[in-house]
Design a protein around this motif. Sequence first.
Motif, PDB file in Angstrom:
ATOM      1  N   ASN A 108      -7.697  -9.893  12.400  1.00 25.52           N
ATOM      2  CA  ASN A 108      -7.418 -10.399  11.060  1.00 25.52           C
ATOM      3  C   ASN A 108      -8.231  -9.590  10.042  1.00 25.52           C
ATOM      4  O   ASN A 108      -9.461  -9.505  10.157  1.00 25.52           O
ATOM      5  N   ALA A 117      -6.100  -8.910   0.604  1.00 28.65           N
ATOM      6  CA  ALA A 117      -4.649  -9.034   0.804  1.00 28.65           C
ATOM      7  C   ALA A 117      -3.905  -7.834   0.226  1.00 28.65           C
ATOM      8  O   ALA A 117      -2.955  -7.328   0.836  1.00 28.65           O
ATOM      9  N   ILE A 173      -1.230  -6.681   7.136  1.00 31.52           N
ATOM     10  CA  ILE A 173      -0.922  -8.111   7.117  1.00 31.52           C
ATOM     11  C   ILE A 173       0.550  -8.346   7.414  1.00 31.52           C
ATOM     12  O   ILE A 173       0.921  -9.237   8.191  1.00 31.52           O
ATOM     13  N   TYR A 190      -0.642 -11.242  10.047  1.00 37.06           N
ATOM     14  CA  TYR A 190      -1.842 -12.001   9.757  1.00 37.06           C
ATOM     15  C   TYR A 190      -1.735 -12.732   8.420  1.00 37.06           C
ATOM     16  O   TYR A 190      -0.940 -12.350   7.557  1.00 37.06           O
ATOM     17  N   GLY A 191      -2.559 -13.755   8.246  1.00 37.98           N
ATOM     18  CA  GLY A 191      -2.694 -14.470   7.003  1.00 37.98           C
ATOM     19  C   GLY A 191      -4.135 -14.871   6.814  1.00 37.98           C
ATOM     20  O   GLY A 191      -4.941 -14.803   7.758  1.00 37.98           O
TER      21      GLY A 191
END
Length: 221
Positions: free
Chosen positions: A86, A203, A210, A215-216
């Motif tokens: 992540n 982000a 991402i 992913y978050g």
Amino acid sequence: MLLSPKYSFLFVHIAKTGGTSVRAALERLRWRDPWYYPMFLCSRLSHLSGHRIASKLPRHAKVVAAKELLPKEYFDTLFKFAFVRNPWDLQVSSFHHIRRERPHYLGGHQNFEDFLRWKLDPERPYQYHVDTSITPQTDYLIDLSGKIVVDYIGRYERLHADFVEICTKIGIPPPGLPHARQAKDRQKDYRSYYRDATAELVADYFARDIEMLGYGFDPPD
């Protein structure tokens, strides 16, 4: 990067994804490899030349380096794998790693938010130990056309289970994974290090990772 001719695998080592533990677990296999000593000699010659003779694959080389250097028919037979993480968690891990082992690379920024903003500043001069952890992870997985060419992408979030599956595919009993370079001073939940603005900064910077890796900011339930 770890290449095993005997077991026909290529491990692409992305920084701060558990790769040091994976590498330590798999390196013992090299003693059983008939190509170990020629590879070791090439590595030493490369080191003695200041790495000017290009006779080894660097520790954090991207898979495209192996694809371009190795014969196609041989590259295609290798089981190629990597681990990813992540991006928000990875940046927290990188901060603690640098603060613990290379504090002179903090650029005078002692807290995470200040360091992150400085680290992601495009005007900052390149520094290997800082920039390795902000290179998009997907860069390590793709060839020159942008196609993912590794066969298996493991997740740091399920490191042990995915490593066992990798060992099954390689055809070896899974060795134990040592826990290398554990940060004892970090908070367990990476989300506690972020405010909305810095979470959005990550982000934006790692948008491709991402999207491609799924992913978050909040981990899945």
